[in-house]
Design a protein around this motif. Sequence first.
Motif, PDB file in Angstrom:
ATOM      1  N   LEU A 128       0.855  -1.185   0.000  1.00 49.58           N
ATOM      2  CA  LEU A 128       0.000   0.000   0.000  1.00 49.58           C
ATOM      3  C   LEU A 128       0.895   1.241   0.000  1.00 49.58           C
ATOM      4  CD1 LEU A 128      -2.504  -1.175   2.766  1.00 49.58           C
ATOM      5  CD2 LEU A 128      -2.800  -1.358   0.294  1.00 49.58           C
ATOM      6  N   ILE A 180      -7.661   3.963   0.209  1.00 51.23           N
ATOM      7  CA  ILE A 180      -7.835   2.812   1.087  1.00 51.23           C
ATOM      8  C   ILE A 180      -7.208   3.084   2.457  1.00 51.23           C
ATOM      9  CG2 ILE A 180      -5.717   1.570   0.474  1.00 51.23           C
ATOM     10  CD1 ILE A 180      -7.375  -1.007   0.415  1.00 51.23           C
ATOM     11  N   LYS A 217     -11.392   1.264   5.554  1.00 48.49           N
ATOM     12  CA  LYS A 217     -11.390   0.083   6.419  1.00 48.49           C
ATOM     13  C   LYS A 217     -12.251  -1.034   5.835  1.00 48.49           C
ATOM     14  CE  LYS A 217     -12.072  -1.345  11.228  1.00 48.49           C
ATOM     15  NZ  LYS A 217     -12.881  -2.541  10.902  1.00 48.49           N
ATOM     16  N   LEU A 259      -9.983  -2.802   3.481  1.00 44.29           N
ATOM     17  CA  LEU A 259      -8.928  -3.539   4.183  1.00 44.29           C
ATOM     18  C   LEU A 259      -9.489  -4.790   4.853  1.00 44.29           C
ATOM     19  CD1 LEU A 259      -7.006  -0.537   5.782  1.00 44.29           C
ATOM     20  CD2 LEU A 259      -6.264  -1.950   3.845  1.00 44.29           C
ATOM     21  N   ARG A 304       2.052  -7.393   4.907  1.00 43.99           N
ATOM     22  CA  ARG A 304       1.687  -6.069   4.410  1.00 43.99           C
ATOM     23  C   ARG A 304       2.881  -5.118   4.448  1.00 43.99           C
ATOM     24  NH1 ARG A 304      -3.907  -3.766   6.574  1.00 43.99           N
ATOM     25  NH2 ARG A 304      -4.511  -5.722   5.541  1.00 43.99           N
TER      26      ARG A 304
END
Length: 452
Positions: free
Chosen positions: A250, A415, A422, A425, A433
């Motif tokens: 991310l 995101i 959330k 996610l 991650r």
Amino acid sequence: MRQEVDGPGLLALLERLARDRVDGGGRAEGLLEELQLQPRLGASDDAFGEAAPQAIAAATRVRELFRIADVWVAARLGETERREESVRITAALREDDGWAHIREEAENAVTALAALDASLRRAVAGVREWLGGEEPDQGVRELEMIRGRLDGSLGVLDEALLRPDANRVYWFSQVSRAENLLLRAAPINVGSLLRDRVYGERRSTVFTSATLAVGGTFDYFSSRAGLGPEIEELILPSPFDFYHQALVCLPTDMPLPEDESFDAAVEQLIASVARRAGGRTLALFTSHRQLRDVHAGLKQRVDLDEVLILGQGIDGQRRQLLKTFEEAERPLLLGTASFWEGIDIPGERLSCVIVVRLPFPVPTDPVYAARAEQLREPFSQLALPQAALRLKQGFGRLIRRSTDRGAVVILDNRILGRDYGKAFLDVLPPASRYVGPGAQVANRVGDWLARV
């Protein structure tokens, strides 16, 4: 449940039945004439004779209907760069001044098609009666197929343009690439149809999939599928060890999707990841325009000379592209729409999936818009769970076997920065991650794939 009428396609069927001769002489040529010349027609000879001029007349009416509709739709779309654009036929638009002309031509086309259908039914019934139990030849079978397709088109034209159903949505789509105008129809509430046509006829029905639950519940799916509180539910843990098999990246410094610099940043990150991963990458888009722009930019990069870059709708369609992807040594595939689901490429052939934007539905999509109008909170009740489910499906392209290993990169940092992030996610599996600068993503993916 979803239906469509393709103007040129409908004309092709009618002209296959009968069309005026090029030299202007004699009776019409086509399938009806071919069948009429056969010896064993029984009482169908008159019906064939009536159907030929009716097919020509119906083609004239259909051609005029779609010509007028095309002008009407173009006036409402204006100039657009999108590959496909739609105009939803709402109650307000049916009061539009130009709609009266479309309705008039629709009535003419429907009347002509209905008269043709009656003659074709009599012709087919006569041939069947004459043949007894014998199997008809290819020409008669083709006639039956064409009659069935014409009947379906007649039903859509009649319903969409003359007698709309309150539980259905209708729209015109202008496909610029082929210059085709399509008339489409779809149910708004699928659940009521399933209750009437599926559940009521069976003692039990089983739904099973890895992507039915959103946020740990089946609420969204149940509401869409027309299921009540009496259902039995079971969520089983995944057989995959996602923490050791998958890495979710991310990047925190990507521009927002609406920012002008977003496409350039997407191109740069896709290029760096694909280069580091040795191809083996699927990039999922939500916009055909953005896919084409990024594809063009990637093609100009000298640092990707060893990567085969494939773009949906540019280098081929789904089946052809997937075959090329599986056979190529270092492929990078850019896809949208159908590439988010139903793709099964296990092993190292697909090692990285890049999600360019969170897959929210387009607000102007006719089906979404019609459904949203029936909800008090369309974003939380429809758009958000639909997008979360889509993201879950996109992630599912990566890990297909217990021995698979790969990375998913999500470039839309809403995101992380928006309250609704959330929800996205939460639908992702419990993978490893990385959250940090985009410049480090390619190395993180490369190091992850290099681990044994």
